[in-house]
Every structure is written in C-alpha cells, then in structure tokens.
Design a protein around this motif. Structure first.
Motif, PDB file in Angstrom:
ATOM      1  N   ARG A 153       0.498  -0.946   0.181  1.00 44.41           N
ATOM      2  CA  ARG A 153      -0.032   0.033   0.144  1.00 44.41           C
ATOM      3  C   ARG A 153       0.690   1.233   0.140  1.00 44.41           C
ATOM      4  O   ARG A 153       1.464   1.945   0.844  1.00 44.41           O
ATOM      5  N   PRO A 154       1.297   1.821  -0.946  1.00 42.63           N
ATOM      6  CA  PRO A 154       2.262   2.944  -1.508  1.00 42.63           C
ATOM      7  C   PRO A 154       1.544   3.977  -0.931  1.00 42.63           C
ATOM      8  O   PRO A 154       1.016   4.076  -1.337  1.00 42.63           O
ATOM      9  N   PHE A 155       2.922   4.326  -0.324  1.00 38.35           N
ATOM     10  CA  PHE A 155       2.203   5.676   0.782  1.00 38.35           C
ATOM     11  C   PHE A 155       2.558   7.179   0.232  1.00 38.35           C
ATOM     12  O   PHE A 155       3.773   6.762  -0.991  1.00 38.35           O
ATOM     13  N   PRO A 156       2.286   8.701   0.321  1.00 36.56           N
ATOM     14  CA  PRO A 156       2.639   9.727   0.107  1.00 36.56           C
ATOM     15  C   PRO A 156       4.180   9.720  -0.276  1.00 36.56           C
ATOM     16  O   PRO A 156       4.316   9.388   1.115  1.00 36.56           O
ATOM     17  N   VAL A 157       4.608  10.242  -1.380  1.00 38.97           N
ATOM     18  CA  VAL A 157       6.242   9.968  -1.112  1.00 38.97           C
ATOM     19  C   VAL A 157       6.198  11.817  -1.530  1.00 38.97           C
ATOM     20  O   VAL A 157       5.450  12.484  -2.714  1.00 38.97           O
ATOM     21  N   PRO A 158       7.235  12.625  -1.238  1.00 42.20           N
ATOM     22  CA  PRO A 158       7.352  13.906  -1.709  1.00 42.20           C
ATOM     23  C   PRO A 158       9.205  13.523  -3.205  1.00 42.20           C
ATOM     24  O   PRO A 158       9.129  12.625  -3.885  1.00 42.20           O
TER      25      PRO A 158
END
Length: 239
Positions: A153-158
């Motif tokens: 469940r990939p999380f938001p990244v910059p």
C-alpha cells in the motif's frame, strides 16, 4: 578437557555475565550512568576490578554488552506487540509497535536514556559488535513493517528532485544500505516519521517537556495520528 567440563565452565561464565549485567543495570537505575564503572560493578558482584577484565576488555566493552541487552529487550517488546496483531493490517501493527516502544521506554527510563542518549564509543560502532547487532534488530522492527506497507500500500512521497542535493545523496545512500527495499523518496518519509517518534520519546523520557505537560500520552497519540497520515493510513486512528 571433556565437553562436559567445557559446557559447565561456559554455563558458569554465562551466569557470571548475567550477574555482571544485572549489577550494571541496578547501578544505572538507582544511581545514574556515571555510577556504572568497572570497579563499582565488580564490587556489586563480589569480585575485584581487575577480575572483571577477564570478562570485558574495559568500560566501553561492558557498556556495549549491557546496551545490547537493553536493545534486545526493547526489540522483543516491539516484536511481541507486532506478533500479537499478526492478522491485522500493516498500519495497525505499525501503531501497535510504536505504542509498545513508548510503553517500554516509560517503564524503563534509565535504560532508554542509556541506549539513546549515551555516545557510542568507537569499538561499539563495528558492524560485528554485539551492540550494533542488537541495535539493528531493534531498528528492523519498524523498518520491515514500513517496507511491507510500501510494497502493499504505497504511501505518498515527495518529489526527489525537489529535495536539496545533499539530502538526495544521503537518502540514496541509505536506500542502498537497505538493498533498495525503500526507494530514496520513501526512505525520506520513513526517516522523517522515525525522527518524529524517536525525538518525542527522548524528550518525554528525559523530562524535557515537563515544563508544559504532565500527561504525555495524548501528545504521543497526536504524533501517531500525524505519522499515520504521513504513511497514507488516513483510515487508521490512534484510538
């Protein structure tokens, strides 16, 4: 020498090491880290200072071994919390592990302060040192869960390109040390969450926030809510 005699000697040696570690911990808890000297520990176990050198090369060696004990104990508490929620979603296990880390820290403030606030002497920075290996086990608990979360469940990244060049370089290096299981931008999120969690716990255990708070639990839970959002776990609450 028979194997029986050898195993008996090893059992006796192990029992003495455990007694030494218990004495060092007692001194730490009751009198503070400065009280944990070779001579003081030796007196606690009824031997001379020179006799203790049969077990440890010096003070740094003793500190490293005792610190490893604390790391292993803390890691075990976190692993137990993780495994108690084995069937739960990854996010719930992450929150459970974070709470277990705080629970151990507030029950064992002297030990927590010892392993996190004490400088690491050069001999204990070696990858093969007992302290280093125990610290890796501790660090791995949250890291592995974060990697699992990223993979499922990939999380938001910059945007990596938007970060300062020095930070990009360091994140790329860290990602390589964990075999790329978190790309640099995901490693940035993980490390930011870790810094927030670790920093708050250190400030609580070292009484740096006593001027404002008498109950740190809601502050910690608010921190967990922020971490949940950062990791894309908006549907999890820190209940």
């Amino acid at each position: 020498m028979s194997s029986h005699t050898g195993s008996r000697r090893e059992r006796l040696r192990q029992a003495t090491l455990e007694e030494i570690h218990a004495a060092a911990r007692k001194l730490l808890v009751e009198q503070g880290s400065a009280a944990v000297t070779i001579n003081a520990v030796a007196r606690q176990v009824g031997m001379s200072g020179p006799a203790l050198y049969h077990y440890y090369a010096g003070h740094d060696d003793l500190v490293g071994a005792v610190t490893a004990d604390f790391f292993r104990e803390l890691a075990a508490a976190m692993e137990q919390a993780r495994d108690a929620h084995a069937d739960a979603p990854t996010g719930e296990r992450i929150l459970a592990v974070c709470r277990a880390m705080r629970a151990w820290a507030i029950v064992h403030p002297a030990e927590f302060g010892w392993i996190f606030a004490s400088p690491i002497a050069p001999p204990n920075r070696r990858p093969d040192s007992v302290r280093h290996q125990a610290a890796l086990r501790f660090e791995q608990v949250l890291l592995d869960l974060t990697i699992e979360l990223w993979q499922t469940r990939p999380f938001p990244v910059p945007d990596l390109a938007g970060l300062p060049a020095s930070l990009r370089e360091q994140l790329t290096g860290y990602s390589a040390t964990i075999d790329g299981r978190l790309p640099p931008e995901a490693a940035h999120v993980f490390l930011t969450c870790w810094i927030r969690l670790y920093g708050l716990l250190c400030m609580e255990v070292l009484h740096q926030l006593d001027f404002a708070y008498t109950d740190m639990e809601p502050v910690f839970e608010e921190c967990l809510r922020d971490l949940a959002v950062a990791l894309g776990l908006d549907d999890y609450t820190a209940a």
